[in-house]
Design a protein around this motif. Sequence first.
Motif, PDB file in Angstrom:
ATOM      1  N   ILE A   1       0.716  -1.167   0.067  1.00 38.47           N
ATOM      2  CA  ILE A   1      -0.081  -0.015   0.149  1.00 38.47           C
ATOM      3  C   ILE A   1       1.018   1.261   0.030  1.00 38.47           C
ATOM      4  CG2 ILE A   1      -1.807   1.392   1.340  1.00 38.47           C
ATOM      5  CD1 ILE A   1      -2.682  -1.304   2.182  1.00 38.47           C
ATOM      6  N   TYR A   2       1.878   1.217   0.966  1.00 41.66           N
ATOM      7  CA  TYR A   2       2.821   2.465   0.888  1.00 41.66           C
ATOM      8  C   TYR A   2       3.453   2.623  -0.568  1.00 41.66           C
ATOM      9  CZ  TYR A   2       3.603   3.629   6.025  1.00 41.66           C
ATOM     10  OH  TYR A   2       3.349   4.238   7.326  1.00 41.66           O
TER      11      TYR A   2
ATOM     12  N   ILE B   1      -2.199   4.752   6.580  1.00 41.77           N
ATOM     13  CA  ILE B   1      -1.204   4.666   5.505  1.00 41.77           C
ATOM     14  C   ILE B   1      -1.345   5.931   4.513  1.00 41.77           C
ATOM     15  CG2 ILE B   1       0.145   3.665   3.753  1.00 41.77           C
ATOM     16  CD1 ILE B   1      -0.361   0.986   5.250  1.00 41.77           C
ATOM     17  N   ARG B   2      -2.674   6.081   4.247  1.00 43.43           N
ATOM     18  CA  ARG B   2      -3.262   7.208   3.486  1.00 43.43           C
ATOM     19  C   ARG B   2      -2.818   8.670   3.934  1.00 43.43           C
ATOM     20  NH1 ARG B   2      -3.941   8.300  -1.285  1.00 43.43           N
ATOM     21  NH2 ARG B   2      -5.274   6.737  -1.896  1.00 43.43           N
ATOM     22  N   PHE B   3      -2.971   8.607   5.572  1.00 42.11           N
ATOM     23  CA  PHE B   3      -2.650   9.891   6.112  1.00 42.11           C
ATOM     24  C   PHE B   3      -1.378  10.217   6.172  1.00 42.11           C
ATOM     25  CE2 PHE B   3      -1.612  11.754  10.244  1.00 42.11           C
ATOM     26  CZ  PHE B   3      -2.211  13.094  10.027  1.00 42.11           C
TER      27      PHE B   3
ATOM     28  N   MET C   1       1.020   3.948  -2.847  1.00 44.95           N
ATOM     29  CA  MET C   1       0.666   5.498  -2.681  1.00 44.95           C
ATOM     30  C   MET C   1       1.830   6.386  -2.962  1.00 44.95           C
ATOM     31  SD  MET C   1      -1.930   5.233   0.490  1.00 44.95           S
ATOM     32  CE  MET C   1      -3.358   4.283   0.588  1.00 44.95           C
ATOM     33  N   LEU C   2       3.047   5.959  -2.562  1.00 48.53           N
ATOM     34  CA  LEU C   2       4.084   6.873  -3.020  1.00 48.53           C
ATOM     35  C   LEU C   2       4.854   6.645  -4.158  1.00 48.53           C
ATOM     36  CD1 LEU C   2       5.978   5.922   0.317  1.00 48.53           C
ATOM     37  CD2 LEU C   2       5.222   8.239  -0.127  1.00 48.53           C
ATOM     38  N   ARG C   3       4.338   5.726  -5.240  1.00 48.68           N
ATOM     39  CA  ARG C   3       4.934   5.612  -6.105  1.00 48.68           C
ATOM     40  C   ARG C   3       5.238   6.781  -7.181  1.00 48.68           C
ATOM     41  NH1 ARG C   3       1.424   1.869  -9.598  1.00 48.68           N
ATOM     42  NH2 ARG C   3       1.966   0.274  -7.932  1.00 48.68           N
ATOM     43  N   ASN C   4       4.440   7.890  -7.270  1.00 43.93           N
ATOM     44  CA  ASN C   4       4.700   9.182  -8.155  1.00 43.93           C
ATOM     45  C   ASN C   4       5.134  10.148  -7.322  1.00 43.93           C
ATOM     46  OD1 ASN C   4       3.887   7.610 -10.296  1.00 43.93           O
ATOM     47  ND2 ASN C   4       1.550   8.253  -9.666  1.00 43.93           N
ATOM     48  N   THR C   5       5.808   9.811  -6.025  1.00 46.54           N
ATOM     49  CA  THR C   5       6.463  10.992  -5.312  1.00 46.54           C
ATOM     50  C   THR C   5       7.780  11.052  -5.639  1.00 46.54           C
ATOM     51  OG1 THR C   5       5.009  10.384  -3.464  1.00 46.54           O
ATOM     52  CG2 THR C   5       6.376  11.980  -2.830  1.00 46.54           C
TER      53      THR C   5
END
Length: 374
Positions: free
Chosen positions: A254-255, A358-360, A258-262
Amino acid sequence: MIPVCEPTLRGNELKYVIECVKSGWISSSGRFIKEFEEKFSSYCKVPYGISCSNGTAALHLAIESMGIGHGDEVIIPTFTMIASCNAVIYSGAKPVLVDSEFGTWNIDIGKIEEKITKKTKAIMVVHTYGHPVDMDKLKKISSKYDLPIIEDAAEAHGAEYKGKKTGSLGDIACFSFYGNKILVSGEGGMVVTSNKKWAENARKLRNHYFGEPRFLHQKIGYNYRMTNIQAAIGLAQLERVEELVSARRKNAQIYNRMLRNTKGITAPPEAEWAKNVYWMYGILVQREFGLGKKELVAHLEKSGVETRNFFIGMHKQPAYKGADKRFPNIGGKYPCSDELEEKGFYLPSSSHLTKEQIRFIVDCIKLKSVKNEK
Ligand SMILES: Cc1ncc(COP(=O)(O)O)c(C=O)c1O
């Protein structure tokens, strides 16, 4: 505050602890110790398991049970928790440091050979943050020089190399069950091995090397015993190990998603031959993020997200300044370890972390990166 790591105690832990108290088996004998040793070693697919008071004691027992001591050298990664290094020193041997590599954050196997001397007696590897070491590559060196492999698997319960579990990958392995580990017993550790002689040695060393007759001791041993209460918690955890390991892996996915494009955030590695169990979900903050690690960590802290910095290499430890022959040589160049230390920290990683949490956390990171771009 979202803590960096909490134990997940949602099975039979309390029931088994109550059994210890009610039955009076609260010290280092009792059914849970035997059962935990048998079931954990069989989980690792090795015949012998010797429980003990913590992961550091497990490492110390492993090293001494192999007959390693004064005048010997043991190769270790510089990028590790100090227990790996101290355990070698406790035995009287000298740790010899090797840098790590960015592909796995583990010891750089290509740099081991140049550190081998006539005094080298073993290679200790650490499956850092839950990622297994590339064992085939390592075994070529260990076979060439006839050196046994010690696995420091304190952080890697259930991790796999080409389908084989940590604990069964080298010649002897050590686990920790400290409260922040994937499997916990409060404090606790275990040595696992297929070597009968080492197992017997470790078992005796753990308990003052009692002999025959009982109060005649052939060697100096230790009181490194695990209690039945700790084993009770450990066993209850082991009953749910698949769930705990897969929760760690699911959270990491999940991390990752969600972080893929950072831009400027490097996610933890997972080599194609590896099953990383993500004991801790560590990230590296690269220059392109636009903000340093320190600032990001401070921002997360302010937002209620606890984090923890990566290890500081053994080559930088003030504790090893001085003329003691057992101390590792400090001050050398270990660029990968230094860079991991400089850029790395871990995000909350408890097994029971929720997707919303994790979203937060990821939103906090992204918000900072967006603000920074402006
Ligand atoms: C790599 C490594 N080795 C050894 C240990 C020592 O384990 P313990 O804290 O149970 O003594 C730890 C503990 O965190 C660790 O991370």
